[in-house]
Design an enzyme around this catalytic site. Sequence first.
Site, PDB file in Angstrom:
ATOM      1  N   ASP A 137     100.019  20.973  10.102  1.00 31.22           N
ATOM      2  CA  ASP A 137      98.865  21.853  10.242  1.00 31.22           C
ATOM      3  C   ASP A 137      98.343  22.298   8.870  1.00 31.22           C
ATOM      4  O   ASP A 137      99.126  22.718   8.019  1.00 31.22           O
ATOM      5  CB  ASP A 137      99.245  23.093  11.046  1.00 31.22           C
ATOM      6  N   HIS A 167      95.089  24.216   8.798  1.00 31.01           N
ATOM      7  CA  HIS A 167      94.368  25.448   9.137  1.00 31.01           C
ATOM      8  C   HIS A 167      93.352  25.903   8.094  1.00 31.01           C
ATOM      9  O   HIS A 167      93.496  26.948   7.458  1.00 31.01           O
ATOM     10  CB  HIS A 167      95.372  26.572   9.404  1.00 31.01           C
ATOM     11  N   ASP A 203      95.349  20.702  14.225  1.00 28.32           N
ATOM     12  CA  ASP A 203      95.129  22.048  13.704  1.00 28.32           C
ATOM     13  C   ASP A 203      94.599  22.015  12.281  1.00 28.32           C
ATOM     14  O   ASP A 203      95.202  22.530  11.340  1.00 28.32           O
ATOM     15  CB  ASP A 203      96.396  22.906  13.800  1.00 28.32           C
ATOM     16  N   ASN A 260      95.781  22.247  19.332  1.00 25.60           N
ATOM     17  CA  ASN A 260      95.256  23.282  20.217  1.00 25.60           C
ATOM     18  C   ASN A 260      94.052  24.002  19.621  1.00 25.60           C
ATOM     19  O   ASN A 260      93.126  24.383  20.339  1.00 25.60           O
ATOM     20  CB  ASN A 260      96.349  24.292  20.594  1.00 25.60           C
ATOM     21  N   HIS A 261      93.991  24.153  18.298  1.00 25.02           N
ATOM     22  CA  HIS A 261      92.872  24.881  17.706  1.00 25.02           C
ATOM     23  C   HIS A 261      91.572  24.085  17.745  1.00 25.02           C
ATOM     24  O   HIS A 261      90.491  24.677  17.830  1.00 25.02           O
ATOM     25  CB  HIS A 261      93.221  25.330  16.288  1.00 25.02           C
ATOM     26  N   HIS A 293     100.538  16.935  18.505  1.00 27.76           N
ATOM     27  CA  HIS A 293     100.502  18.220  17.813  1.00 27.76           C
ATOM     28  C   HIS A 293     101.710  19.078  18.169  1.00 27.76           C
ATOM     29  O   HIS A 293     102.401  19.595  17.296  1.00 27.76           O
ATOM     30  CB  HIS A 293      99.217  18.969  18.132  1.00 27.76           C
TER      31      HIS A 293
END
Length: 360
Positions: free
Chosen positions: A64, A66, A100, A135-136, A207
Amino acid sequence: MRSSAVILTLSVASACNRTPEARPEGAPAEVTQPVVSTLRAPAPPAATRPFKLPGSERVVAIGDVHGDLRALRGALRLAGAIDSEDEWIGRGLTVVQTGDQLDRGDQDREVLDVLEKLEPAAKAKGGALVVLNGNHELMNASFDFRYVTRKSFASFDEFSARATGAAERAAQNERGRAAAFAPGAPYALKLAQRLTVALVGDSLFAHAGVLPAHFDYGLDRINAEAQSFLSGQRPTLSKALASEDSPVWTRFYGGDMDAAGCEVLTRVLKDTGAKRLVVGHTVQSRGINGACQDRLFRIDVGLSAYYGDHPAQVLEIGPAGTRVLTAGVASPSTSPPSTSPNGGAGKKSQAPDSALHSSP
């Protein structure tokens, strides 16, 4: 092989580590493995490409990021994928980013744009850049913007004039992002080109993870359902993607793995023909680590500045085995697949720090 009842118990236990942040407001109620495997929703169109992809001599996995462009660049350079000018130099190299890219950081649009630019460049060098949805990504296409920063909202303001339907009803400061990520909109269509689960060579990537019920349901089907939603062909996410135990939400593989958990993993690997499963999603405070005799690797190390100042780490997979590469540290000798990067074969996997473990 363990019974469905035992697998159900494990599935529910793993979900206990979830936080209120874990599932968007209004998402379907928790769907456990046995229920997912018996869903009878109409099958969506075939995925644009199957979940099985060719590997290469050297595969590097990145967790991830982000919204942190600096973290993405650092990880790609550590992998030997790009130079200081963001040009792809990894001849014959396959890089897999496990989802993500969005939220928490200010530069998630730049992260998406750089990854999009690098995909054809990697192919031109005889390699590949495989970027998965987490998921994001699905949260943003569902207008769940709880973890978007003010600056990241502003970076999509130019799309405000295109807002229609639900996007047009979004708050003024959120309208541009909503117009960009609404299913069928420009950035959602970029996400729709990706897979959710991919078998790259002999390594399975997702993920959050792949459970036996996901294979029973159909991995190509899961990929197709995500793509259909993101492209605007499907009005809502399927339960197989929105549930607590979906491939982008499950915490089953994020913490300690006992013998029963490793048995679940064994079935997944046998069903898919993979040697190992590689996941992100649950931050590992002590760095990338292996479990179940290195048939499972957890690679989310909190690369984003949101989690603090941590050195970049990536997982390298090659013919001689696996090794963890850490920025500023001389590369360790390659270990055979049965040896954990944090200890000897069969050593119990480390538990992530509890404060980080609860992060989505």
